[in-house]
Design a protein around this motif. Structure first.
Motif, PDB file in Angstrom:
ATOM      1  N   LEU A  67      60.665  42.289  76.200  1.00 12.81           N
ATOM      2  CA  LEU A  67      60.046  43.613  76.332  1.00 12.81           C
ATOM      3  C   LEU A  67      59.230  43.721  77.614  1.00 12.81           C
ATOM      4  O   LEU A  67      59.214  44.780  78.267  1.00 12.81           O
ATOM      5  CB  LEU A  67      59.161  43.891  75.119  1.00 12.81           C
ATOM      6  CG  LEU A  67      59.888  44.159  73.793  1.00 12.81           C
ATOM      7  CD1 LEU A  67      58.895  44.241  72.645  1.00 12.81           C
ATOM      8  CD2 LEU A  67      60.705  45.446  73.879  1.00 12.81           C
ATOM      9  N   ASP A 114      59.303  57.657  76.099  1.00 12.59           N
ATOM     10  CA  ASP A 114      60.389  57.378  75.154  1.00 12.59           C
ATOM     11  C   ASP A 114      60.695  58.593  74.284  1.00 12.59           C
ATOM     12  O   ASP A 114      61.851  58.812  73.899  1.00 12.59           O
ATOM     13  CB  ASP A 114      60.033  56.187  74.253  1.00 12.59           C
ATOM     14  CG  ASP A 114      60.062  54.882  75.015  1.00 12.59           C
ATOM     15  OD1 ASP A 114      60.547  54.877  76.157  1.00 12.59           O
ATOM     16  OD2 ASP A 114      59.595  53.867  74.470  1.00 12.59           O
ATOM     17  N   TRP A 128      65.350  52.598  71.070  1.00 16.36           N
ATOM     18  CA  TRP A 128      64.451  51.454  71.169  1.00 16.36           C
ATOM     19  C   TRP A 128      63.961  51.022  69.789  1.00 16.36           C
ATOM     20  O   TRP A 128      63.709  49.830  69.562  1.00 16.36           O
ATOM     21  CB  TRP A 128      63.272  51.779  72.077  1.00 16.36           C
ATOM     22  CG  TRP A 128      63.673  51.948  73.504  1.00 16.36           C
ATOM     23  CD1 TRP A 128      63.624  53.089  74.246  1.00 16.36           C
ATOM     24  CD2 TRP A 128      64.224  50.941  74.355  1.00 16.36           C
ATOM     25  NE1 TRP A 128      64.104  52.865  75.503  1.00 16.36           N
ATOM     26  CE2 TRP A 128      64.478  51.548  75.614  1.00 16.36           C
ATOM     27  CE3 TRP A 128      64.521  49.598  74.192  1.00 16.36           C
ATOM     28  CZ2 TRP A 128      65.022  50.864  76.681  1.00 16.36           C
ATOM     29  CZ3 TRP A 128      65.068  48.894  75.253  1.00 16.36           C
ATOM     30  CH2 TRP A 128      65.310  49.519  76.484  1.00 16.36           C
ATOM     31  N   ASP A 131      57.243  47.948  66.152  1.00 14.94           N
ATOM     32  CA  ASP A 131      56.460  48.915  66.929  1.00 14.94           C
ATOM     33  C   ASP A 131      55.190  48.271  67.473  1.00 14.94           C
ATOM     34  O   ASP A 131      54.751  48.589  68.581  1.00 14.94           O
ATOM     35  CB  ASP A 131      56.098  50.120  66.048  1.00 14.94           C
ATOM     36  CG  ASP A 131      57.331  50.922  65.650  1.00 14.94           C
ATOM     37  OD1 ASP A 131      58.083  51.331  66.555  1.00 14.94           O
ATOM     38  OD2 ASP A 131      57.546  51.107  64.442  1.00 14.94           O
ATOM     39  N   THR A 163      56.124  46.409  70.525  1.00 17.20           N
ATOM     40  CA  THR A 163      56.387  47.334  71.637  1.00 17.20           C
ATOM     41  C   THR A 163      55.091  47.800  72.279  1.00 17.20           C
ATOM     42  O   THR A 163      54.954  47.811  73.508  1.00 17.20           O
ATOM     43  CB  THR A 163      57.183  48.548  71.132  1.00 17.20           C
ATOM     44  OG1 THR A 163      58.432  48.118  70.594  1.00 17.20           O
ATOM     45  CG2 THR A 163      57.441  49.535  72.257  1.00 17.20           C
ATOM     46  N   SER A 181      53.572  44.975  74.245  1.00 24.61           N
ATOM     47  CA  SER A 181      54.236  44.721  75.534  1.00 24.61           C
ATOM     48  C   SER A 181      53.759  45.691  76.596  1.00 24.61           C
ATOM     49  O   SER A 181      53.574  45.309  77.758  1.00 24.61           O
ATOM     50  CB  SER A 181      55.754  44.824  75.367  1.00 24.61           C
ATOM     51  OG  SER A 181      56.158  46.150  75.107  1.00 24.61           O
ATOM     52  N   LYS A 182      53.538  46.932  76.217  1.00 28.69           N
ATOM     53  CA  LYS A 182      53.065  47.926  77.187  1.00 28.69           C
ATOM     54  C   LYS A 182      51.621  47.651  77.587  1.00 28.69           C
ATOM     55  O   LYS A 182      51.241  47.814  78.746  1.00 28.69           O
ATOM     56  CB  LYS A 182      53.233  49.331  76.600  1.00 28.69           C
ATOM     57  CG  LYS A 182      54.702  49.694  76.351  1.00 28.69           C
ATOM     58  CD  LYS A 182      54.871  51.056  75.741  1.00 28.69           C
ATOM     59  CE  LYS A 182      56.342  51.339  75.451  1.00 28.69           C
ATOM     60  NZ  LYS A 182      57.194  51.343  76.656  1.00 28.69           N
TER      61      LYS A 182
END
Length: 315
Positions: A7, A100, A109, A116, A119, A122-123
């Motif tokens: 990711l 997204d 995704w 979630d 995700t 990762s951001k």
């Protein structure tokens, strides 16, 4: 761990223009300005007389003086990188969970074998690690290029750059302090990062407005109500955010201490923290009570962002 790394790679390649191209442009601007200065000086200064005198005066200074000022100069050159980095991270986080939904790729995704929460993590890590490390690496390359150009200039007038500044400088110390400041600032601003992720997760459009307008309205109402109660403008959310930035471990300003001007962390406004650029002062901030409160606030915002991400669709 492998999924998180995958990711993070996705975040880097999808935003390589922000994480890679932008710092390269900033470094190019630094080098271009230096070359323009050199050509301008050569054009108006007869036989580089002023430059020769400056080199001669620098060579007469003690080694400690040259070492200290070269180190300060290397750290000071990171301030522009820091400012641009903050803008890049701000807008990256604003669009991280919104894009997204905007391009309707969120269902794709969501079908991937990554939760979630992973995700969102990762951001957040891309903003806290990838962005500052990339800016730091480009800063190092820029300073090496500047050192090479400066060495050529010194050689061109018959002086030795090694004895003048290369041998007395300690770039590893400066680079380490800059990187530590970047990473510590990412932790310090975690409440802001988490709020931007939260705004990005619920904004139906233009996440910038949803990230900025609610806090502004809250702060204005806070000031107004306090004024009606006491006829004074006591500290509000505006003051809290300003104090948080002022006390950050980011190298942003200068301070005067014992008649000497030195670089400083944050903005020197009060005595809550020591603003001198030292590892001890950075650690003092990260293990302070305000940092603990900030981590609690960040955890609430991040939990909200994950919850909204789970409920999000492409609509």
């Amino acid at each position: 761990m492998n999924r998180l790394i995958a990711l993070l790679r996705r975040e880097f390649w999808e935003h390589k223009s922000a994480f890679r191209t932008v710092p390269l442009v900033i470094g190019g601007i630094h080098i271009a300005l230096l070359l323009m200065t050199i050509f301008t000086t050569a054009h108006i200064d007869n036989e580089l007389y002023t430059f020769k005198e400056g080199v001669r005066m620098l060579a007469q200074q003690p080694v400690e003086f040259r070492s200290t000022h070269i180190n300060d100069l290397m750290i000071a050159s990171s301030v522009f990188f820091t400012g641009v980095l903050s803008v890049v991270v701000f807008f990256y986080l604003l669009g991280s969970l919104f894009d997204d939904r905007k391009d309707r790729s969120i269902l794709y995704w969501k079908s991937m074998p990554a939760s979630d929460a992973l995700t969102v993590a990762s951001k957040l890590l891309a903003a806290m690690l990838i962005a500052p490390v990339m800016f730091w690496l480009v800063l190092i390359l820029t300073q090496i290029a500047i050192a090479i150009i400066a060495s050529i200039m010194v050689l061109s007038i018959g002086e030795n750059p090694w004895t003048l500044f290369l041998s007395v400088s300690n770039p590893l110390s400066a680079w380490s302090m800059i990187l530590l400041s970047y990473l510590a600032s990412a932790i310090w601003f975690l409440p802001l990062y988490a709020w931007l992720l939260l705004a990005s997760s619920f904004a139906p459009r233009i996440p910038f407005l949803f990230a900025v307008i609610p806090p502004v309205i809250f702060a204005v109402l806070q000031l107004w109500i306090e004024f009606l109660r006491t006829f004074t403008l006591n500290p509000s959310l505006f003051g809290l955010v300003g104090e948080w930035v002022a006390n950050s471990p980011a190298i942003l300003s200068v301070q005067v201490h014992n008649g000497e001007t030195t670089l400083a962390m944050g903005w020197v406004s009060d005595g809550t923290f020591d603003h001198a650029i030292t590892v001890a002062n950075i650690i003092d901030r990260l293990f302070s009570l305000p940092m603990l409160y900030g981590l609690v606030v960040a955890a609430v915002f991040l939990a909200g962002a994950v919850w909204l991400r789970r409920r999000a669709t492409d609509s």
